[in-house]
Design an enzyme around this catalytic site. Structure first.
Site, PDB file in Angstrom:
ATOM      1  CG  HIS A 211      -0.218   0.309   2.501  1.00  0.00           C
ATOM      2  ND1 HIS A 211       0.493  -0.643   3.178  1.00  0.00           N
ATOM      3  CD2 HIS A 211      -0.097   1.443   3.216  1.00  0.00           C
ATOM      4  CE1 HIS A 211       1.023  -0.108   4.250  1.00  0.00           C
ATOM      5  NE2 HIS A 211       0.696   1.160   4.317  1.00  0.00           N
TER       6      HIS A 211
HETATM    7  C1  UD1 Z   1      -2.240   5.308   6.038  1.00  0.00           C
HETATM    8  C2  UD1 Z   1      -0.939   5.814   6.647  1.00  0.00           C
HETATM    9  C3  UD1 Z   1       0.130   4.757   6.508  1.00  0.00           C
HETATM   10  C4  UD1 Z   1      -0.324   3.430   7.060  1.00  0.00           C
HETATM   11  C5  UD1 Z   1      -1.635   3.042   6.377  1.00  0.00           C
HETATM   12  C6  UD1 Z   1      -2.174   1.738   6.881  1.00  0.00           C
HETATM   13  C7  UD1 Z   1      -0.430   8.223   6.522  1.00  0.00           C
HETATM   14  C8  UD1 Z   1       0.408   9.228   5.816  1.00  0.00           C
HETATM   15  N1  UD1 Z   1      -0.434   6.997   5.957  1.00  0.00           N
HETATM   16  O1  UD1 Z   1      -2.009   5.157   4.639  1.00  0.00           O
HETATM   17  O2  UD1 Z   1       1.285   5.161   7.213  1.00  0.00           O
HETATM   18  O3  UD1 Z   1       0.652   2.451   6.813  1.00  0.00           O
HETATM   19  O4  UD1 Z   1      -2.588   4.084   6.628  1.00  0.00           O
HETATM   20  O5  UD1 Z   1      -3.327   1.386   6.198  1.00  0.00           O
HETATM   21  O6  UD1 Z   1      -1.043   8.535   7.511  1.00  0.00           O
HETATM   22  N2  UD1 Z   1      -9.555   4.573   2.228  1.00  0.00           N
HETATM   23  C9  UD1 Z   1     -10.676   3.794   2.246  1.00  0.00           C
HETATM   24  N3  UD1 Z   1     -11.213   3.479   3.456  1.00  0.00           N
HETATM   25  C10 UD1 Z   1     -10.686   3.920   4.622  1.00  0.00           C
HETATM   26  C11 UD1 Z   1      -9.550   4.735   4.580  1.00  0.00           C
HETATM   27  C12 UD1 Z   1      -8.979   5.055   3.378  1.00  0.00           C
HETATM   28  O7  UD1 Z   1     -11.176   3.365   1.226  1.00  0.00           O
HETATM   29  O8  UD1 Z   1     -11.234   3.578   5.689  1.00  0.00           O
HETATM   30  C13 UD1 Z   1      -8.940   4.898   0.917  1.00  0.00           C
HETATM   31  C14 UD1 Z   1      -9.234   6.276   0.435  1.00  0.00           C
HETATM   32  O9  UD1 Z   1      -9.451   6.210  -0.941  1.00  0.00           O
HETATM   33  C15 UD1 Z   1      -7.963   7.049   0.697  1.00  0.00           C
HETATM   34  C16 UD1 Z   1      -6.896   5.965   0.583  1.00  0.00           C
HETATM   35  O10 UD1 Z   1      -7.533   4.767   1.027  1.00  0.00           O
HETATM   36  O11 UD1 Z   1      -7.773   8.108  -0.151  1.00  0.00           O
HETATM   37  C17 UD1 Z   1      -5.672   6.211   1.391  1.00  0.00           C
HETATM   38  O12 UD1 Z   1      -6.012   6.453   2.773  1.00  0.00           O
HETATM   39  P1  UD1 Z   1      -5.053   7.379   3.681  1.00  0.00           P
HETATM   40  O13 UD1 Z   1      -5.549   7.401   5.077  1.00  0.00           O
HETATM   41  O14 UD1 Z   1      -4.836   8.675   2.993  1.00  0.00           O
HETATM   42  O15 UD1 Z   1      -3.648   6.652   3.616  1.00  0.00           O
HETATM   43  P2  UD1 Z   1      -3.238   5.111   3.622  1.00  0.00           P
HETATM   44  O16 UD1 Z   1      -2.664   4.776   2.301  1.00  0.00           O
HETATM   45  O17 UD1 Z   1      -4.326   4.231   4.147  1.00  0.00           O
END
Ligand code: UD1
Length: 386
Positions: A211
């Site tokens: 990821h």
């Molecule tokens: C975040 C953390 C990362 C951690 C990871 C674990 C930061 C910078 N990154 O990355 O360190 O390893 O979490 O998972 O804080 N989304 C969903 N459902 C959710 C949450 C997110 O579908 O419940 C999707 C959304 O499209 C979003 C994308 O995932 O834009 C990324 O989510 P985000 O919280 O921005 O970062 P992660 O890649 O999950």
């Protein structure tokens, strides 16, 4: 260092994203088991919000529903961090906590630390001092800044202290306590359960989790990683629970993975108990996650880290982890060695023993008490006529 204020306000525990939940669950339980500490409030920023990323993991970890949910959701780094800060500030004004406890390195960790520090509220950072020395990683920026803001820095491995000292953090603020992630892991092992939709396989399987933006946000890089997974599937079946960031990018770029001799089973993001069962059952794990590098080391399962660096060097030095990056030759040679010889043997690092929460609570309670005694003595001195 700011003085704690025992009896003046609750301990405010912050979580935001999935890897925070595993770290906070045992700590929250240990804090709430004590009757000599201030009340404990659990706050979720809402960075991870959907059922698979949040609800199932909360349930598997036996984490109670948060007392406060800021419901921030997704956004760019600036937007997400800023929204957490804006929503967190009034909570601090209302609760006046004795201490804000943050874990890990996600955007929520930094956002809440920054707001608390500027309000002169002590911050305790659990998992302090880990460094990849790669500022292109958003988490590295979160780590460095959170550690500068924190009053108490609880570390998971001894090298972390050297990293912090080099950045000018005072030694008396740093405390080696071990790894909360492993507290949760050991707690979950007896309850772990494989997902039902797993195809049977005599040869076992390689588990994949990916990821990191560096692997999945760029189309060419993601395509290269998919090719590598395709090549591994020539040797072993693949099981791949897909993170929502990766799923979104596969769709956006119109990419998919091609299996070779063995099937590639794509699963939705898994709950914690099923993830632990998959980790234990896997012959090897290919990952870019930090937590999975630690979990495989604690379980003795060979791990190939699909990154150029790691902030968790102990998993390479002592554990079962090998950094392979996205170098095809290296990755396939390590895969072949694991299939032929079982791969690298490791040992479980010091204090990765399921008792990190106990150590943190032990330290935190004496720190709070020392602050209260100090405050009382100051008050006494001020009230005593000279
Ligand atoms: C975040 C953390 C990362 C951690 C990871 C674990 C930061 C910078 N990154 O990355 O360190 O390893 O979490 O998972 O804080 N989304 C969903 N459902 C959710 C949450 C997110 O579908 O419940 C999707 C959304 O499209 C979003 C994308 O995932 O834009 C990324 O989510 P985000 O919280 O921005 O970062 P992660 O890649 O999950």
């Amino acid at each position: 260092m700011k003085e704690p204020m025992l009896g003046m306000g609750p301990l405010l525990c912050v979580v935001g994203a999935r890897p925070n939940f595993m770290k906070m669950a045992p700590l929250l339980r240990a804090l709430r088991a004590r009757d000599d500490l201030p009340p404990v409030v659990l706050l979720h920023t809402g960075q991870h919000y959907d059922a698979r990323m949040k609800d199932q993991v909360f349930e598997d970890l036996r984490l109670p529903e948060p007392d406060i949910d800021l419901q921030i959701g997704s956004g760019s780094h600036a937007v997400q961090t800023a929204e957490v800060m804006k929503a967190f500030e009034p909570v601090l004004d209302r609760l006046q906590p004795s201490c804000v406890i943050v874990v890990g390195d996600v955007n929520s960790t930094l956002a809440c630390s920054l707001v608390a520090a500027k309000k002169n509220i002590p911050v305790a950072h659990v998992e302090a001092g880990l460094r990849s020395f790669d500022r292109a990683m958003p988490e590295e920026i979160n780590r460095v800044l959170t550690d500068q803001l924190a009053d108490l820095l609880y570390t998971t491995e001894r090298d972390a202290e050297g990293n912090l000292l080099r950045e000018g953090v005072a030694a008396e603020r740093i405390h080696f306590v071990g790894n909360l992630m492993i507290d949760s892991l050991f707690d979950a092992v007896p309850r772990a359960k494989l997902p039902e939709d797993l195809p049977p396989s005599k040869s076992g399987f390689a588990l994949v989790t990916l990821h990191r933006p560096s692997n999945v946000d760029d189309r060419d890089q993601l395509r290269h990683v998919l090719d590598l997974i395709g090549e591994v599937s020539e040797r072993l079946p693949i099981v791949w629970p897909i993170h929502p960031r990766t799923a979104g990018n596969l769709q956006r770029f119109g990419l998919h993975v091609e299996s070779r001799a063995n099937p590639i089973t794509m699963l939705p993001a898994q709950g914690y108990l099923s993830m632990v069962a998959l980790l234990r059952a896997a012959r090897m794990v290919l990952t870019d996650s930090g937590g999975v590098q630690e979990e495989t080391t604690a379980l003795g399962v060979p791990c190939l880290t699909v990154r150029a660096n790691t902030e968790r060097p102990i998993t390479v030095e002592q554990g079962t982890n090998t950094l392979v990056g996205t170098d095809r030759e290296l990755l396939l040679s390590v895969v072949d060695d694991i299939i032929a010889n079982g791969g690298k043997q490791g040992r479980v690092p010091e204090y990765w023993d399921g008792r990190a929460a106990e150590r943190i609570v032990g330290h935190l309670s004496s720190w709070l008490r020392a602050g209260a005694v100090g405050a009382t003595q100051e008050a006494l001195a001020a009230a005593t006529p000279s």
